[in-house]
Design an enzyme around this catalytic site. Structure first.
Site, PDB file in Angstrom:
ATOM      1  N   LYS A 179      87.767  26.980   7.220  1.00 41.71           N
ATOM      2  CA  LYS A 179      87.038  28.037   7.622  1.00 41.71           C
ATOM      3  C   LYS A 179      85.475  27.501   7.784  1.00 41.71           C
ATOM      4  CE  LYS A 179      84.678  30.878   5.451  1.00 41.71           C
ATOM      5  NZ  LYS A 179      83.651  30.861   6.306  1.00 41.71           N
ATOM      6  N   GLY A 232      78.538  24.178   0.357  1.00 45.14           N
ATOM      7  CA  GLY A 232      77.731  25.225   0.614  1.00 45.14           C
ATOM      8  C   GLY A 232      76.984  25.563  -0.672  1.00 45.14           C
ATOM      9  N   SER A 233      76.508  26.690  -0.830  1.00 51.86           N
ATOM     10  CA  SER A 233      75.531  27.202  -1.810  1.00 51.86           C
ATOM     11  C   SER A 233      76.539  26.937  -3.085  1.00 51.86           C
ATOM     12  CB  SER A 233      75.103  28.533  -1.991  1.00 51.86           C
ATOM     13  OG  SER A 233      76.386  29.329  -2.054  1.00 51.86           O
ATOM     14  N   GLU A 254      80.496  20.257  -2.845  1.00 52.29           N
ATOM     15  CA  GLU A 254      79.262  19.695  -2.117  1.00 52.29           C
ATOM     16  C   GLU A 254      78.350  20.906  -2.352  1.00 52.29           C
ATOM     17  OE1 GLU A 254      80.437  15.601  -1.793  1.00 52.29           O
ATOM     18  OE2 GLU A 254      78.402  16.835  -2.027  1.00 52.29           O
ATOM     19  N   CYS A 288      70.949  20.081   2.333  1.00 58.47           N
ATOM     20  CA  CYS A 288      71.126  20.214   0.952  1.00 58.47           C
ATOM     21  C   CYS A 288      70.358  18.863   0.287  1.00 58.47           C
ATOM     22  CB  CYS A 288      72.414  19.850   0.594  1.00 58.47           C
ATOM     23  SG  CYS A 288      73.305  18.439   1.421  1.00 58.47           S
ATOM     24  N   GLU A 385      66.180  26.252  -4.362  1.00 59.33           N
ATOM     25  CA  GLU A 385      66.219  25.461  -3.255  1.00 59.33           C
ATOM     26  C   GLU A 385      65.557  26.473  -2.070  1.00 59.33           C
ATOM     27  OE1 GLU A 385      70.359  25.009  -1.834  1.00 59.33           O
ATOM     28  OE2 GLU A 385      69.932  23.046  -1.375  1.00 59.33           O
TER      29      GLU A 385
END
Ligand SMILES: NC(=O)c1ccc[n+]([C@@H]2O[C@H](COP(=O)([O-])OP(=O)(O)OC[C@H]3O[C@@H](n4cnc5c(N)ncnc54)[C@H](O)[C@@H]3O)[C@@H](O)[C@H]2O)c1
Ligand SMILES: O=C[C@H](O)CS(=O)(=O)O
Length: 482
Positions: A179, A232-233, A254, A288, A385
């Site tokens: 996705k 992602g976050s 990750e 990231c 971040e």
């Protein structure tokens, strides 16, 4: 090799069991540089995801029965096709994500390097023969594919983050239901189109676009899915980890970062400025592993800020399709608001703007590349971040002081430091809490090295000789009666 044009690579349907699937409910895809709608893709949900998982399960029987060398052949053809289509793929990527075309081309080649790497690793999945402790026994291990893999990927590297997951999965003998981010589905669909062109059988790769909560709920809850790999976050990663618990899936995470970038007074300042530019402003600060906190020792602070400011002033903000543009737009207004909030918070606590500091005159989600000085640990730019073109430059006194500051984060993905003292290099590299450290360089990502973080930046590694292990199960065989 038959080359496809950009129109043939612009797919507005999902790819399930080798079929291009449509649906009346749509998700709009916009160009962040212009705000224009460039495409729509199906807004699918749990039912279609169930169908994709079932297709992946079916396809996995034949796919895992191939030899590693046979799977390598498919991956190699896919790599060759991706590289042959680097221009239309890069155009699509810049159109849906906004990064400058030169960076988009770089991302396509970077993503393809994982396909190439794991085409080679597919042939080297070794087991062990273990010296037995009893004369009538023979002990060995074999490695087998995990099975159906769910992959959920972010918008900031819509090609490379997906290639970095599908390649090892297929090399190991797994099949995938992916996705992509709703902002950037086109790169994923184009990759699937080229995978089909490479002859990768139906059901081995499936791309489902649509409602992340409904699709994610099925991917994390369906017992046929044996592994989730997420990029992602950290917030979403934690949610997905919880959702995977009921079926005890293998997971690779990750997640977010908050990279310290440290400049000691013995550093080559010009090299440090060059490293800060690439680490901070690549992808308009939306990576990231971006330098999120810059720490400069007192003795070289003013010189570093002055030199960095000169380089930042030369950045060209604009539509990534235009030649010479080096800073594209932020992905959306939510991202713009976060950058503005971080700067406002810093200024309210005493920071000063050296350059930039506000939305760009181009409007939309363009933002001025920014440097802040006199920033302190209590500011949001230190704790969160930022994910934008903002370089907060902190002072520090000595090695012990800066290591404490650098490690004062729940994140631990990447870190960077500049020094020419070999003793200091070893001490600081061993003391910093991060999965990846750049020493005298601001660019560390490569397919041959393990990519991943510690603490709340995630678990598992992608790429390198370690990356395929996350897609394999070790089976121990004990042969008795010998
Ligand atoms: N560590 C890495 O390698 C790496 C790489 C790229 C980005 N990131 C991180 O990703 C973040 C930015 O990317 P983003 O904004 O796309 O992150 P995000 O977490 O908002 O979204 C990532 C993906 O998760 C999906 N998602 C969101 N909510 C979901 C839910 N409830 N269920 C299932 N799926 C869901 C999204 O649709 C998207 O596909 C940053 O924190 C960045 O540091 C990390
Ligand atoms: O943003 C996340 C990517 O992993 C960055 S990189 O291109 O791998 O450095």
């Amino acid at each position: 090799m038959k080359l496809l044009n950009e129109t043939e690579l612009l797919l507005e349907r999902c790819y399930i069991d080798g079929q291009w699937v449509d649906a009346p409910a749509r998700l709009a895809v916009h160009n962040p540089a212009t705000g224009e709608q460039i495409a729509t893709v199906p807004r699918l949900g749990a039912e279609e995801t169930r169908q994709a998982i079932a297709a992946a399960e079916r396809a996995g029987v034949a796919w895992r029965a191939l030899t590693g060398k046979e799977r390598a052949g498919y991956l190699r053809r896919w790599f060759d096709l991706v590289m042959a289509h680097i221009d239309p793929l890069a155009n699509l990527l810049t159109a849906e994500m906004g990064k400058p075309l030169s960076e988009a081309r770089g991302e396509i080649a970077y993503g393809a390097s994982y396909i190439e790497w794991f085409a080679e690793e597919a042939k080297r999945i070794y087991g062990d023969v273990i010296p037995a402790t009893q004369g009538d026994k023979r002990l060995l291990t074999i490695k087998q594919p995990v099975g159906v893999v769910a992959a959920i990927t972010p918008w900031n590297f819509p090609n490379a983050m997906l290639a970095r997951k599908i390649a090892p999965a297929l090399a190991a003998g797994c099949t995938v239901v992916a996705k992509p981010a709703e902002q950037t589905p086109l790169s994923a669909l184009a990759l699937a189109r080229l995978a089909a062109e490479a002859g990768i059988p139906p059901g081995v790769i499936n791309i489902v676009t649509g409602d992340p909560v409904a699709i994610g709920g099925e991917l994390t809850g369906n017992p046929l899915v044996r592994k989730l790999t997420f990029t992602g976050s950290t917030g979403v990663g934690k949610l997905l980890l919880r959702q995977c618990a009921d079926t005890v899936k293998k997971v690779s995470m990750e997640l977010g970062g908050n990279a310290p970038f440290i400049v000691f007074d013995d550093a080559d300042i010009d090299a440090a400025v060059e490293g800060a530019m690439v680490s901070k402003y690549r992808n308009t600060g939306q990576t990231c592993v971006c330098a999120n906190r810059l720490y400069v020792q007192d003795g070289v602070y003013d010189a570093f800020v002055a030199k960095l400011s000169q380089q930042v002033a030369a950045l060209q903000v604009g539509n990534g399709m235009q030649p010479g543009v080096t800073q594209g737009p932020l992905i959306d207004v939510k991202a713009l608001a976060k950058v503005e909030a971080h700067i406002a918070d810093a200024l309210a606590q005493g920071a000063k703007v050296v350059t930039g500091g506000k939305p760009h005159a181009l409007g939309g989600t363009f933002f001025e590349p920014t440097i802040l000085r006199d920033v302190t640990a209590g500011m949001k730019v230190a704790q969160e971040e930022t994910f934008g073109p903002v370089a907060p430059v902190f002072r520090f006194r000595d090695e012990q002081d800066v290591v404490v500051q650098a490690n004062a984060s729940e994140f631990g993905l990447a870190a960077y430091f500049y020094s020419r003292d070999i003793g200091r290099i070893w001490r600081v590299a061993e003391a910093i809490e991060a999965g990846m450290i750049g020493v005298n360089t601001g660019l560390i990502s490569t397919e041959v090295a393990p990519f991943g973080g510690i603490k709340q930046s995630g678990c598992g590694r992608e790429g390198s000789r370690y990356g395929i292990e996350d897609y394999l199960e070790i089976k121990y065989l004990c042969l008795g009666g010998i």
